[in-house]
Design an enzyme around this catalytic site. Structure first.
Site, PDB file in Angstrom:
ATOM      1  N   TYR A 113      44.539  58.056  68.524  1.00  0.00           N
ATOM      2  CA  TYR A 113      44.996  56.874  67.797  1.00  0.00           C
ATOM      3  C   TYR A 113      44.536  55.609  68.528  1.00  0.00           C
ATOM      4  CZ  TYR A 113      48.165  53.835  65.191  1.00  0.00           C
ATOM      5  OH  TYR A 113      48.682  52.853  64.398  1.00  0.00           O
ATOM      6  N   PHE A 171      29.757  37.990  45.939  1.00  0.00           N
ATOM      7  CA  PHE A 171      29.888  39.400  45.590  1.00  0.00           C
ATOM      8  C   PHE A 171      31.282  39.573  44.988  1.00  0.00           C
ATOM      9  CE2 PHE A 171      30.879  43.880  46.352  1.00  0.00           C
ATOM     10  CZ  PHE A 171      29.878  44.411  45.556  1.00  0.00           C
ATOM     11  N   THR A 172      31.441  40.576  44.122  1.00  0.00           N
ATOM     12  CA  THR A 172      32.692  40.720  43.357  1.00  0.00           C
ATOM     13  C   THR A 172      33.938  40.710  44.250  1.00  0.00           C
ATOM     14  OG1 THR A 172      32.323  43.099  43.428  1.00  0.00           O
ATOM     15  CG2 THR A 172      31.688  41.977  41.400  1.00  0.00           C
ATOM     16  N   ASP A 222      27.442  38.221  55.786  1.00  0.00           N
ATOM     17  CA  ASP A 222      27.774  39.523  55.206  1.00  0.00           C
ATOM     18  C   ASP A 222      26.539  40.398  55.410  1.00  0.00           C
ATOM     19  OD1 ASP A 222      28.091  41.765  53.648  1.00  0.00           O
ATOM     20  OD2 ASP A 222      28.991  40.722  51.947  1.00  0.00           O
ATOM     21  N   LYS A 241      27.127  50.948  53.466  1.00  0.00           N
ATOM     22  CA  LYS A 241      25.723  50.631  53.238  1.00  0.00           C
ATOM     23  C   LYS A 241      25.011  50.584  54.593  1.00  0.00           C
ATOM     24  CE  LYS A 241      26.806  47.838  49.155  1.00  0.00           C
ATOM     25  NZ  LYS A 241      26.097  48.378  48.016  1.00  0.00           N
ATOM     26  N   ARG A 267      25.879  45.020  36.007  1.00  0.00           N
ATOM     27  CA  ARG A 267      26.050  43.867  36.883  1.00  0.00           C
ATOM     28  C   ARG A 267      25.790  42.625  36.042  1.00  0.00           C
ATOM     29  NH1 ARG A 267      28.555  45.295  41.839  1.00  0.00           N
ATOM     30  NH2 ARG A 267      30.008  45.260  40.123  1.00  0.00           N
ATOM     31  N   PHE A 302      35.769  45.599  35.620  1.00  0.00           N
ATOM     32  CA  PHE A 302      34.628  46.514  35.491  1.00  0.00           C
ATOM     33  C   PHE A 302      34.911  47.884  36.100  1.00  0.00           C
ATOM     34  CE2 PHE A 302      33.114  46.373  39.857  1.00  0.00           C
ATOM     35  CZ  PHE A 302      33.673  45.191  40.337  1.00  0.00           C
TER      36      PHE A 302
HETATM   37  N1  F0G Z   1      29.457  42.803  50.478  1.00  0.00           N
HETATM   38  C1  F0G Z   1      28.394  43.253  49.792  1.00  0.00           C
HETATM   39  C2  F0G Z   1      27.138  42.488  49.805  1.00  0.00           C
HETATM   40  C3  F0G Z   1      28.491  44.461  49.094  1.00  0.00           C
HETATM   41  O1  F0G Z   1      27.434  44.908  48.439  1.00  0.00           O
HETATM   42  C4  F0G Z   1      29.706  45.182  49.113  1.00  0.00           C
HETATM   43  C5  F0G Z   1      29.858  46.426  48.384  1.00  0.00           C
HETATM   44  C6  F0G Z   1      30.785  44.655  49.842  1.00  0.00           C
HETATM   45  C7  F0G Z   1      30.620  43.458  50.507  1.00  0.00           C
HETATM   46  C8  F0G Z   1      32.105  45.361  49.892  1.00  0.00           C
HETATM   47  O2  F0G Z   1      31.976  46.480  50.698  1.00  0.00           O
HETATM   48  O3  F0G Z   1      32.415  48.411  49.150  1.00  0.00           O
HETATM   49  O4  F0G Z   1      32.572  48.682  51.626  1.00  0.00           O
HETATM   50  O5  F0G Z   1      34.274  47.397  50.408  1.00  0.00           O
HETATM   51  N2  F0G Z   1      29.080  46.801  47.482  1.00  0.00           N
HETATM   52  C9  F0G Z   1      29.206  48.057  46.744  1.00  0.00           C
HETATM   53  C10 F0G Z   1      28.134  48.158  45.698  1.00  0.00           C
HETATM   54  C11 F0G Z   1      30.555  48.307  46.186  1.00  0.00           C
HETATM   55  O6  F0G Z   1      28.170  49.140  44.954  1.00  0.00           O
HETATM   56  O7  F0G Z   1      27.226  47.334  45.627  1.00  0.00           O
HETATM   57  P1  F0G Z   1      32.855  47.812  50.453  1.00  0.00           P
END
Ligand code: F0G
Length: 482
Positions: free
Chosen positions: A80, A132-133, A223, A266, A389, A455
Site C-alpha cells: 500500500y 479535450f472532453t 497534457d 496512451k 468526435r 456521448f
Molecule cells: N487528455 C487527452 C488528450 C486525452 O486524449 C484523454 C483521453 C485524456 C486527457 C483523459 O485521459 O482517458 O486516461 O482519463 N482520451 C481517450 C480517447 C479517452 O479515447 O481519446 P483518460
C-alpha cells in the site's frame, strides 16, 4: 535516425517488431451487426466487444504492450505504501522529464480533476490549443471557462500545415490582456491535439507560449497523453529538431512546462496516469488530493504491475523505432483514403485516422449528428468500431441549445502495434464502399440524452429506415454472410 524501413516505393511502413501473442477476432454477419447497433442505441460506446471486428474506438488502454513491459510486471512490488515500484517509476520520470515530483493517479481525467480542483476557481479562464472532453468538463465543474486560442489553420480539414496543434500567440496575448492574468491560473497545451485529429504542436510554439506565460506570471501545463506521437512529428517535421534525439526533444519540452500530466492509457501503453512537476510548492498544493480521490501517494489508484510496465513503456517511448508504428500506419491509411477521394483530415495526425463526416455525409444536417450517423453506418457495413468526435461529443449550453462542433469527425483509432496492414486496408475498402453509397446514410436523433458526457451513454435512433436500406444494398453487393 529512425531505422524504420519502407518497401514498395516508400508506400508501406515496415514494423520494427514482431507479434508474439494474438487474440482471435470474430466478424458477425451484417444482419447481426444491424441488430447490435440498434441494441447499442446507435452509440458505438455501447457496443459489446464480442460484436466488434476491428475495435478502432480508441487507443486508450488498448495499445499492444512489449515483451519487456510484460516481464517487468512480474517484478512489481505490492504494498500500500512505499512500494519500490513507485520509486522506480518516479526515477524514470525524473530521468525523462527532469521533474522531481510524481503524483500517481488512476488515469488522465483523474489528473485533470486534481489540477482543476487546485487551480481553477469560479471565473477562471483557461486558454488552450484545444479542449479535450474530460478536461473541459472538469474545468467547467470547478466554475472555470475554456478558451481555445488555436491558429485558423487548425480547423481546416485539408491542410499541409505540419503543426495544426499550435497556439496562436497573438490570440493568447489578446485573451490574457482582456481577461487579466490574475484570472488565468494556467495555460494548457495538449500534445497531439485529440479532437482536431491528433495534430501536434511544435517545440518552437511551446517556447513562445512559455515566453508569454513568463511575461504574465502564468503557469504552463502540458497534457502529455499523446506525447509519443507529438514527439515523433516534431522530429520528422520541425527542421530545427531533426538532429535532436527523441529524448532530447522530450527534455526540451518538459523544461518549458510547470506541470506535466498524462493518461498512461496512451503514453507508455499501459493503464494509469500521473502528474509531474519540479516545483515543491506546486507538488505540495496537489499532493493531499491524491490519497483522497485516487489512492495512497505511492500508487494513486494504479496497479503496481501497470506502474512497473509504465516505467518500461516510458523508456520505450524514447525509442523512435517503438513510437513510429502508430503515426506511420495512420499516414498510410490517410494517403490511401485521400487517393480514393474520401474526405479525411490532413496532414495525417497521431492516434488515428479522422474521416471528415461533414463532407462525407454533407446531406445530413449537424443537428442530426453526421459523425455519429457515419460511425453507426461504418460499423454496420464492416464491424469496425470508430468513435464520433463532433456535435454528439459536445454538451448543450446552459439554455439547452445544441453546441455545434467545429468539426464533425469519425475517429478510427489505431491503437499502437495492434492492427495489421491488411486490417487497415479492409477498413479503407469498406469506407470506400460506404462513400460510393453515402446518399443512403441518414441522420440520428436522441432517444435518451444524458446531461453530462452524453456521448458515452446516450441512446439514439435513425431518423428514417435508412439503415435497413443500407443493409439491403450491402447484401446486393456482398451477400448476407459478410
Ligand atoms: N487528455 C487527452 C488528450 C486525452 O486524449 C484523454 C483521453 C485524456 C486527457 C483523459 O485521459 O482517458 O486516461 O482519463 N482520451 C481517450 C480517447 C479517452 O479515447 O481519446 P483518460
Amino acid at each position: 535516425m529512425s531505422k524504420i524501413k519502407f518497401y514498395q516505393g516508400n508506400n508501406l511502413p515496415l514494423e520494427m517488431h514482431k507479434v508474439r501473442i494474438i487474440q482471435k477476432l470474430n466478424l458477425i454477419p451484417v444482419d447481426q451487426r444491424l441488430k447490435a447497433m440498434s441494441e447499442a442505441g446507435n452509440n458505438t460506446f455501447l457496443l459489446r466487444n464480442r460484436d466488434v471486428f476491428l475495435d478502432m474506438l480508441t487507443d486508450s488502454g488498448t495499445n499492444a504492450m512489449s515483451d519487456n513491459q510484460l516481464a517487468a510486471m512480474m517484478q512489481a512490488d505490492d504494498s500500500y505504501a512505499g512500494s519500490e515500484t513507485f520509486f522506480r517509476l518516479e526515477a524514470k520520470l525524473t530521468e525523462i522529464f527532469g521533474t522531481r515530483f510524481f503524483l500517481p493517479a488512476h488515469q488522465g481525467r483523474a489528473c485533470e480533476h486534481i489540477i482543476s480542483k487546485v487551480f481553477v476557481k469560479p471565473g477562471s479562464v483557461i486558454p488552450m490549443n484545444y479542449h479535450f472532453t474530460t478536461t473541459k468538463s472538469h474545468i467547467t465543474l470547478c466554475g472555470g471557462r475554456v478558451e481555445e486560442v488555436f491558429a485558423d489553420e487548425a480547423l481546416k480539414v485539408k491542410s499541409d500545415h505540419p503543426f495544426k496543434g499550435n497556439i496562436d500567440i497573438d490570440k493568447l496575448v489578446d485573451l490574457i490582456e482582456k481577461e487579466g492574468p490574475e484570472n488565468i491560473p494556467f495555460v494548457r497545451m495538449e500534445a497531439g491535439t485529440n479532437l482536431i485529429g491528433g495534430q501536434p504542436f511544435s517545440l518552437e510554439n511551446l517556447r513562445q507560449v512559455r515566453e508569454v506565460c513568463d511575461k504574465y506570471g502564468i503557469l504552463l501545463v502540458l497534457d502529455a497523453s499523446l506525447l509519443a506521437d507529438n514527439l515523433y512529428f516534431i522530429k520528422k517535421r520541425e527542421e530545427a529538431c531533426k538532429d535532436m534525439s527523441i529524448r532530447e526533444i522530450t527534455r526540451a519540452m518538459a523544461d518549458l512546462c510547470d506541470i506535466i500530466y498524462f493518461s498512461a492509457r496512451k503514453l507508455g501503453c499501459v493503464r494509469g496516469g500521473g502528474i509531474c512537476t519540479d516545483s515543491p510548492e506546486l507538488a505540495d498544493k496537489m499532493r493531499e488530493l491524491v490519497p483522497l480521490y485516487e489512492g495512497f501517494l505511492t500508487y494513486g489508484g494504479m496497479s503496481v504491475r501497470e506502474m512497473e510496465a509504465l516505467a518500461v513503456g516510458l523508456e520505450e517511448t524514447m525509442d523512435e523505432d517503438m513510437i513510429n508504428q502508430g503515426p506511420e500506419f495512420i499516414a498510410c491509411m490517410v494517403k490511401e483514403l485521400e487517393r480514393r477521394g474520401i474526405p479525411v483530415v490532413t496532414p495525417a495526425g497521431g492516434l488515428g485516422c479522422h474521416v471528415d463526416a461533414m463532407a462525407f455525409v454533407d446531406h445530413v444536417p449537424q443537428h442530426q449528428y453526421p459523425a455519429g450517423a457515419l460511425a453507426a453506418a461504418l460499423y454496420i457495413v464492416s464491424g469496425v468500431r470508430g468513435m464520433e468526435r463532433g456535435t454528439l461529443s459536445e454538451q448543450r449550453d446552459e439554455d439547452g441549445n445544441e453546441v455545434f462542433s467545429n468539426m464533425e469527425l469519425v475517429r478510427l483509432a489505431l491503437p499502437r502495434r495492434v492492427f495489421t496492414y491488411s486490417q487497415v486496408m479492409y477498413t479503407v475498402d469498406r469506407l470506400t464502399w460506404l462513400y460510393e453509397n453515402r446518399k443512403l446514410i441518414g441522420g440520428l436523433r436522441f432517444v435518451e440524452e444524458p446531461k453530462v458526457l452524453r456521448f458515452f451513454f446516450g441512446r439514439l435512433e435513425p431518423v428514417s429506415d435508412w439503415q435497413i436500406k443500407l443493409v439491403e444494398k450491402f447484401k446486393e453487393d456482398f451477400g448476407g454472410s459478410l
